[in-house]
Design a protein around this motif. Structure first.
Motif, mmCIF file in Angstrom:
data_model
loop_
_atom_site.group_PDB
_atom_site.id
_atom_site.type_symbol
_atom_site.label_atom_id
_atom_site.label_comp_id
_atom_site.label_asym_id
_atom_site.label_seq_id
_atom_site.Cartn_x
_atom_site.Cartn_y
_atom_site.Cartn_z
ATOM 1 N N MET A 13 -0.021 5.042 -6.912
ATOM 2 C CA MET A 13 -0.961 5.022 -5.803
ATOM 3 C C MET A 13 -0.545 3.855 -4.908
ATOM 4 S SD MET A 13 -3.691 6.573 -4.637
ATOM 5 C CE MET A 13 -4.704 7.226 -5.980
ATOM 6 N N TYR A 14 -0.432 4.129 -3.618
ATOM 7 C CA TYR A 14 0.007 3.119 -2.667
ATOM 8 C C TYR A 14 -1.171 2.662 -1.814
ATOM 9 C CZ TYR A 14 4.889 3.800 -3.867
ATOM 10 O OH TYR A 14 6.091 3.831 -4.532
ATOM 11 N N TYR A 15 -1.274 1.338 -1.651
ATOM 12 C CA TYR A 15 -2.374 0.740 -0.905
ATOM 13 C C TYR A 15 -1.837 -0.167 0.198
ATOM 14 C CZ TYR A 15 -5.026 1.894 -5.155
ATOM 15 O OH TYR A 15 -5.598 2.538 -6.218
ATOM 16 N N CYS A 16 -2.502 -0.168 1.340
ATOM 17 C CA CYS A 16 -2.217 -1.181 2.341
ATOM 18 C C CYS A 16 -3.281 -2.271 2.226
ATOM 19 C CB CYS A 16 -2.148 -0.605 3.741
ATOM 20 S SG CYS A 16 -3.640 0.195 4.338
ATOM 21 N N ALA A 17 -2.895 -3.464 2.643
ATOM 22 C CA ALA A 17 -3.783 -4.615 2.519
ATOM 23 C C ALA A 17 -3.593 -5.546 3.713
ATOM 24 C CB ALA A 17 -3.497 -5.369 1.221
ATOM 25 N N ALA A 18 -4.615 -6.354 3.964
ATOM 26 C CA ALA A 18 -4.560 -7.290 5.085
ATOM 27 C C ALA A 18 -5.317 -8.554 4.718
ATOM 28 C CB ALA A 18 -5.153 -6.661 6.342
ATOM 29 N N ASP A 19 -4.897 -9.662 5.287
ATOM 30 C CA ASP A 19 -5.577 -10.926 5.020
ATOM 31 C C ASP A 19 -5.335 -11.912 6.149
ATOM 32 O OD1 ASP A 19 -6.971 -12.419 2.580
ATOM 33 O OD2 ASP A 19 -5.658 -13.832 3.636
ATOM 34 N N PRO A 20 -6.378 -12.578 6.616
ATOM 35 C CA PRO A 20 -6.207 -13.553 7.701
ATOM 36 C C PRO A 20 -5.739 -14.927 7.213
ATOM 37 C CG PRO A 20 -8.523 -13.336 7.173
ATOM 38 C CD PRO A 20 -7.785 -12.346 6.293
ATOM 39 N N TRP B 253 1.948 -3.745 1.795
ATOM 40 C CA TRP B 253 1.802 -2.553 0.955
ATOM 41 C C TRP B 253 1.922 -2.955 -0.507
ATOM 42 C CZ3 TRP B 253 0.432 2.205 2.598
ATOM 43 C CH2 TRP B 253 0.570 2.491 3.960
ATOM 44 N N PHE B 254 1.063 -2.351 -1.297
ATOM 45 C CA PHE B 254 1.063 -2.527 -2.743
ATOM 46 C C PHE B 254 1.113 -1.149 -3.393
ATOM 47 C CE2 PHE B 254 -0.213 -6.998 -3.589
ATOM 48 C CZ PHE B 254 -0.381 -7.409 -2.277
ATOM 49 N N ARG B 255 1.428 -1.128 -4.678
ATOM 50 C CA ARG B 255 1.349 0.123 -5.408
ATOM 51 C C ARG B 255 0.905 -0.138 -6.837
ATOM 52 N NH1 ARG B 255 7.792 1.755 -5.888
ATOM 53 N NH2 ARG B 255 8.384 0.138 -7.412
ATOM 54 N N GLN B 256 0.320 0.887 -7.427
ATOM 55 C CA GLN B 256 -0.151 0.779 -8.809
ATOM 56 C C GLN B 256 0.132 2.076 -9.538
ATOM 57 O OE1 GLN B 256 -4.264 -0.376 -9.243
ATOM 58 N NE2 GLN B 256 -3.902 -1.126 -11.310
ATOM 59 N N ALA B 257 0.974 1.977 -10.542
ATOM 60 C CA ALA B 257 1.281 3.126 -11.381
ATOM 61 C C ALA B 257 0.292 3.165 -12.545
ATOM 62 C CB ALA B 257 2.709 3.039 -11.899
ATOM 63 N N PRO B 258 0.089 4.325 -13.142
ATOM 64 C CA PRO B 258 -0.844 4.431 -14.272
ATOM 65 C C PRO B 258 -0.504 3.445 -15.390
ATOM 66 C CG PRO B 258 -0.215 6.601 -13.527
ATOM 67 C CD PRO B 258 0.658 5.636 -12.778
ATOM 68 N N GLY B 259 -1.494 2.686 -15.830
ATOM 69 C CA GLY B 259 -1.298 1.746 -16.921
ATOM 70 C C GLY B 259 -0.606 0.456 -16.534
ATOM 71 N N LYS B 260 -0.331 0.282 -15.249
ATOM 72 C CA LYS B 260 0.355 -0.930 -14.799
ATOM 73 C C LYS B 260 -0.497 -1.697 -13.801
ATOM 74 C CE LYS B 260 5.072 0.730 -15.535
ATOM 75 N NZ LYS B 260 6.429 0.880 -14.923
ATOM 76 N N GLU B 261 -0.146 -2.968 -13.604
ATOM 77 C CA GLU B 261 -0.854 -3.772 -12.624
ATOM 78 C C GLU B 261 -0.410 -3.406 -11.214
ATOM 79 O OE1 GLU B 261 -1.547 -7.838 -15.285
ATOM 80 O OE2 GLU B 261 -0.335 -7.882 -13.459
ATOM 81 N N ARG B 262 -1.295 -3.674 -10.268
ATOM 82 C CA ARG B 262 -0.941 -3.458 -8.870
ATOM 83 C C ARG B 262 0.093 -4.503 -8.455
ATOM 84 N NH1 ARG B 262 -5.774 -2.309 -4.699
ATOM 85 N NH2 ARG B 262 -6.247 -0.961 -6.492
ATOM 86 N N GLU B 263 1.149 -4.037 -7.790
ATOM 87 C CA GLU B 263 2.238 -4.935 -7.404
ATOM 88 C C GLU B 263 2.486 -4.867 -5.910
ATOM 89 O OE1 GLU B 263 6.137 -3.903 -8.805
ATOM 90 O OE2 GLU B 263 5.843 -1.756 -8.497
ATOM 91 N N GLY B 264 2.817 -5.999 -5.342
ATOM 92 C CA GLY B 264 3.176 -6.050 -3.935
ATOM 93 C C GLY B 264 4.598 -5.573 -3.750
#
Length: 129
Positions: free
Chosen positions: A92-99, A36-47
């Protein structure tokens, strides 16, 4: 085709809780690192949280002790339980995946966004005081 779809976001008062869900398809849990990652307005996306195929977890210091990542292989769903929410958790919260991260054994929240191949569309979390 790998697909991720988040849900469960919303508005909550400080101190409250929310549980985010990420429904996944197109991959085998054993072969992927998810997070899970998140990104607040004006900030970088963070894990903020990651979980590997053996359910080993890592967390960002900002959420450690308040958030819990988990997965249900049978339901093809990744979760993020968020407790003791603060206004700073608004994002904003995002899920992510990577092999590749799984293959290399480096499934960690410290891996930046460039290291993750697949992303959901995001779900908004707003925490008010």
């Amino acid at each position: 085709q790998v697909q991720l779809l988040e849900s469960g976001g919303g508005s909550v008062q400080a101190g409250g809780s929310l549980r985010l869900s990420c429904t996944v398809s197109g991959f085998t849990w054993d072969n992927y690192c998810t997070g899970w990652f998140r990104q607040a307005p004006g900030k970088e996306r963070e894990g903020i949280a990651a979980i590997d195929s053996r359910s080993s977890t890592t967390y960002a210091d900002t959420v450690k002790g308040r958030f819990t990542i988990a997965k249900d292989n049978d339901k093809n769903t990744l979760y993020l339980q968020m407790n003791s929410l603060k206004r700073d958790d608004t994002a904003m919260y995002y899920c992510a995946a990577d092999p590749s991260l799984a293959e290399l054994g480096i499934c960690s929240v410290k891996i930046g966004t460039a290291g993750w191949d697949y992303w959901g569309q995001g779900t908004q979390v707003t925490v008010s005081s």
